[in-house]
Motif scaffolding. Structure first.
Motif, PDB file in Angstrom:
ATOM      1  N   MET A 180       0.814  -1.189   0.000  1.00 16.27           N
ATOM      2  CA  MET A 180       0.000   0.000   0.000  1.00 16.27           C
ATOM      3  C   MET A 180       0.864   1.262   0.000  1.00 16.27           C
ATOM      4  O   MET A 180       0.591   2.194  -0.732  1.00 16.27           O
ATOM      5  CB  MET A 180      -0.937  -0.034   1.207  1.00 16.27           C
ATOM      6  N   SER A 181       1.899   1.287   0.845  1.00 18.36           N
ATOM      7  CA  SER A 181       2.746   2.478   0.908  1.00 18.36           C
ATOM      8  C   SER A 181       3.513   2.680  -0.401  1.00 18.36           C
ATOM      9  O   SER A 181       3.790   3.817  -0.778  1.00 18.36           O
ATOM     10  CB  SER A 181       3.707   2.397   2.087  1.00 18.36           C
ATOM     11  N   LEU A 182       3.831   1.594  -1.103  1.00 14.17           N
ATOM     12  CA  LEU A 182       4.498   1.713  -2.398  1.00 14.17           C
ATOM     13  C   LEU A 182       3.587   2.413  -3.397  1.00 14.17           C
ATOM     14  O   LEU A 182       4.018   3.278  -4.153  1.00 14.17           O
ATOM     15  CB  LEU A 182       4.905   0.329  -2.926  1.00 14.17           C
ATOM     16  N   LEU A 183       2.329   2.065  -3.379  1.00 19.69           N
ATOM     17  CA  LEU A 183       1.349   2.688  -4.275  1.00 19.69           C
ATOM     18  C   LEU A 183       1.209   4.180  -3.979  1.00 19.69           C
ATOM     19  O   LEU A 183       1.168   5.006  -4.887  1.00 19.69           O
ATOM     20  CB  LEU A 183      -0.001   1.985  -4.143  1.00 19.69           C
ATOM     21  N   VAL A 184       1.157   4.540  -2.724  1.00 20.77           N
ATOM     22  CA  VAL A 184       1.055   5.944  -2.327  1.00 20.77           C
ATOM     23  C   VAL A 184       2.324   6.689  -2.727  1.00 20.77           C
ATOM     24  O   VAL A 184       2.264   7.798  -3.258  1.00 20.77           O
ATOM     25  CB  VAL A 184       0.799   6.067  -0.808  1.00 20.77           C
ATOM     26  N   SER A 185       3.468   6.089  -2.529  1.00 16.78           N
ATOM     27  CA  SER A 185       4.737   6.714  -2.906  1.00 16.78           C
ATOM     28  C   SER A 185       4.811   6.950  -4.405  1.00 16.78           C
ATOM     29  O   SER A 185       5.251   8.007  -4.858  1.00 16.78           O
ATOM     30  CB  SER A 185       5.921   5.851  -2.473  1.00 16.78           C
ATOM     31  N   LEU A 186       4.397   5.973  -5.177  1.00 16.18           N
ATOM     32  CA  LEU A 186       4.426   6.115  -6.631  1.00 16.18           C
ATOM     33  C   LEU A 186       3.480   7.214  -7.113  1.00 16.18           C
ATOM     34  O   LEU A 186       3.792   7.943  -8.049  1.00 16.18           O
ATOM     35  CB  LEU A 186       4.081   4.795  -7.311  1.00 16.18           C
ATOM     36  N   SER A 187       2.337   7.350  -6.459  1.00 18.36           N
ATOM     37  CA  SER A 187       1.394   8.384  -6.872  1.00 18.36           C
ATOM     38  C   SER A 187       1.968   9.780  -6.628  1.00 18.36           C
ATOM     39  O   SER A 187       1.718  10.694  -7.403  1.00 18.36           O
ATOM     40  CB  SER A 187       0.053   8.214  -6.175  1.00 18.36           C
ATOM     41  N   PHE A 188       2.753   9.957  -5.566  1.00 16.11           N
ATOM     42  CA  PHE A 188       3.388  11.248  -5.320  1.00 16.11           C
ATOM     43  C   PHE A 188       4.450  11.558  -6.361  1.00 16.11           C
ATOM     44  O   PHE A 188       4.713  12.711  -6.667  1.00 16.11           O
ATOM     45  CB  PHE A 188       4.006  11.308  -3.910  1.00 16.11           C
ATOM     46  N   LEU A 189       5.069  10.536  -6.939  1.00 12.84           N
ATOM     47  CA  LEU A 189       6.080  10.740  -7.967  1.00 12.84           C
ATOM     48  C   LEU A 189       5.451  10.985  -9.338  1.00 12.84           C
ATOM     49  O   LEU A 189       5.969  11.746 -10.139  1.00 12.84           O
ATOM     50  CB  LEU A 189       7.012   9.522  -8.032  1.00 12.84           C
ATOM     51  N   VAL A 190       4.364  10.341  -9.633  1.00 12.34           N
ATOM     52  CA  VAL A 190       3.743  10.421 -10.950  1.00 12.34           C
ATOM     53  C   VAL A 190       2.801  11.618 -11.073  1.00 12.34           C
ATOM     54  O   VAL A 190       2.721  12.241 -12.124  1.00 12.34           O
ATOM     55  CB  VAL A 190       2.991   9.104 -11.262  1.00 12.34           C
ATOM     56  N   TRP A 191       2.080  11.965 -10.021  1.00 12.84           N
ATOM     57  CA  TRP A 191       1.065  13.002 -10.077  1.00 12.84           C
ATOM     58  C   TRP A 191       1.588  14.354 -10.570  1.00 12.84           C
ATOM     59  O   TRP A 191       0.953  14.979 -11.425  1.00 12.84           O
ATOM     60  CB  TRP A 191       0.394  13.141  -8.711  1.00 12.84           C
ATOM     61  N   PRO A 192       2.743  14.867 -10.096  1.00 11.77           N
ATOM     62  CA  PRO A 192       3.228  16.157 -10.611  1.00 11.77           C
ATOM     63  C   PRO A 192       3.484  16.122 -12.122  1.00 11.77           C
ATOM     64  O   PRO A 192       3.211  17.096 -12.809  1.00 11.77           O
ATOM     65  CB  PRO A 192       4.529  16.397  -9.837  1.00 11.77           C
ATOM     66  N   ILE A 200       1.893  14.294 -14.350  1.00 12.38           N
ATOM     67  CA  ILE A 200       0.580  14.308 -15.007  1.00 12.38           C
ATOM     68  C   ILE A 200       0.001  15.726 -14.981  1.00 12.38           C
ATOM     69  O   ILE A 200      -0.526  16.210 -15.981  1.00 12.38           O
ATOM     70  CB  ILE A 200      -0.371  13.299 -14.335  1.00 12.38           C
ATOM     71  N   GLN A 201       0.109  16.403 -13.848  1.00 11.08           N
ATOM     72  CA  GLN A 201      -0.398  17.765 -13.737  1.00 11.08           C
ATOM     73  C   GLN A 201       0.325  18.707 -14.701  1.00 11.08           C
ATOM     74  O   GLN A 201      -0.307  19.550 -15.333  1.00 11.08           O
ATOM     75  CB  GLN A 201      -0.225  18.286 -12.312  1.00 11.08           C
ATOM     76  N   ALA A 202       1.641  18.578 -14.798  1.00  6.22           N
ATOM     77  CA  ALA A 202       2.431  19.442 -15.677  1.00  6.22           C
ATOM     78  C   ALA A 202       2.052  19.231 -17.138  1.00  6.22           C
ATOM     79  O   ALA A 202       1.899  20.188 -17.899  1.00  6.22           O
ATOM     80  CB  ALA A 202       3.922  19.179 -15.476  1.00  6.22           C
ATOM     81  N   ARG A 203       1.878  18.004 -17.537  1.00 10.03           N
ATOM     82  CA  ARG A 203       1.495  17.710 -18.921  1.00 10.03           C
ATOM     83  C   ARG A 203       0.090  18.233 -19.215  1.00 10.03           C
ATOM     84  O   ARG A 203      -0.177  18.740 -20.301  1.00 10.03           O
ATOM     85  CB  ARG A 203       1.585  16.217 -19.201  1.00 10.03           C
ATOM     86  N   GLN A 204      -0.802  18.111 -18.259  1.00  6.34           N
ATOM     87  CA  GLN A 204      -2.163  18.617 -18.443  1.00  6.34           C
ATOM     88  C   GLN A 204      -2.153  20.146 -18.556  1.00  6.34           C
ATOM     89  O   GLN A 204      -2.879  20.710 -19.361  1.00  6.34           O
ATOM     90  CB  GLN A 204      -3.056  18.161 -17.284  1.00  6.34           C
ATOM     91  N   ALA A 205      -1.329  20.815 -17.752  1.00  2.00           N
ATOM     92  CA  ALA A 205      -1.226  22.277 -17.812  1.00  2.00           C
ATOM     93  C   ALA A 205      -0.693  22.718 -19.175  1.00  2.00           C
ATOM     94  O   ALA A 205      -1.172  23.712 -19.740  1.00  2.00           O
ATOM     95  CB  ALA A 205      -0.322  22.785 -16.695  1.00  2.00           C
TER      96      ALA A 205
END
Length: 126
Positions: A1-13, A15-20
């Motif tokens: 579970m913590s691996l999934l949360v850690s990966l989301s913190f790395l990937v989310w920025p 995704i946001q930058a590409r969307q912007a």
């Protein structure tokens, strides 16, 4: 579970930058087309300026005023080189130009070629 949360913190920025970036290009293209249309239909001149971290489009409005649309580049996107002015005549005819946008988010350069005359945009990605 913590691996999934850690990966989301790395990937989310990312995704946001590409969307912007995608939103910026959509707004730039629609504002560009509006500038050409307004100049032609109102028989008034327009102007596109690339300045540092922004693109400024100036064009006439229905009330014989001037509309200034300033589009701020999102983080990670820049316009390399000197500032540029691209003129649109009162007949809606634009000077040919090329605008480069460099992205550190995607490691790509987006090249907007503006065709002389009616101003067709051709986008190239390197």
């Amino acid at each position: 579970m913590s691996l999934l949360v850690s990966l989301s913190f790395l990937v989310w920025p990312s995704i946001q930058a590409r969307q912007a970036e995608k939103q910026f290009f959509n707004e730039f293209e629609s504002s560009y087309q509006r500038l050409l249309n307004e100049a032609m239909f109102r028989n008034e001149r327009g102007l596109i300026k690339t300045m540092g971290e922004r693109v400024v489009l100036t064009y006439p409005t229905v009330t014989n005023g001037t509309y200034i649309n300033e589009i701020i580049l999102p983080k990670g996107l820049s316009i390399p080189g000197a500032s540029k002015k691209i003129y649109v005549s009162d007949e809606g005819i634009i000077t040919p130009a090329t605008i480069y946008f460099k992205s550190t988010n995607t490691d790509k350069t987006y090249i907007y070629h503006i065709q002389f005359g009616w101003g067709r945009l051709r986008v190239e990605t390197l």
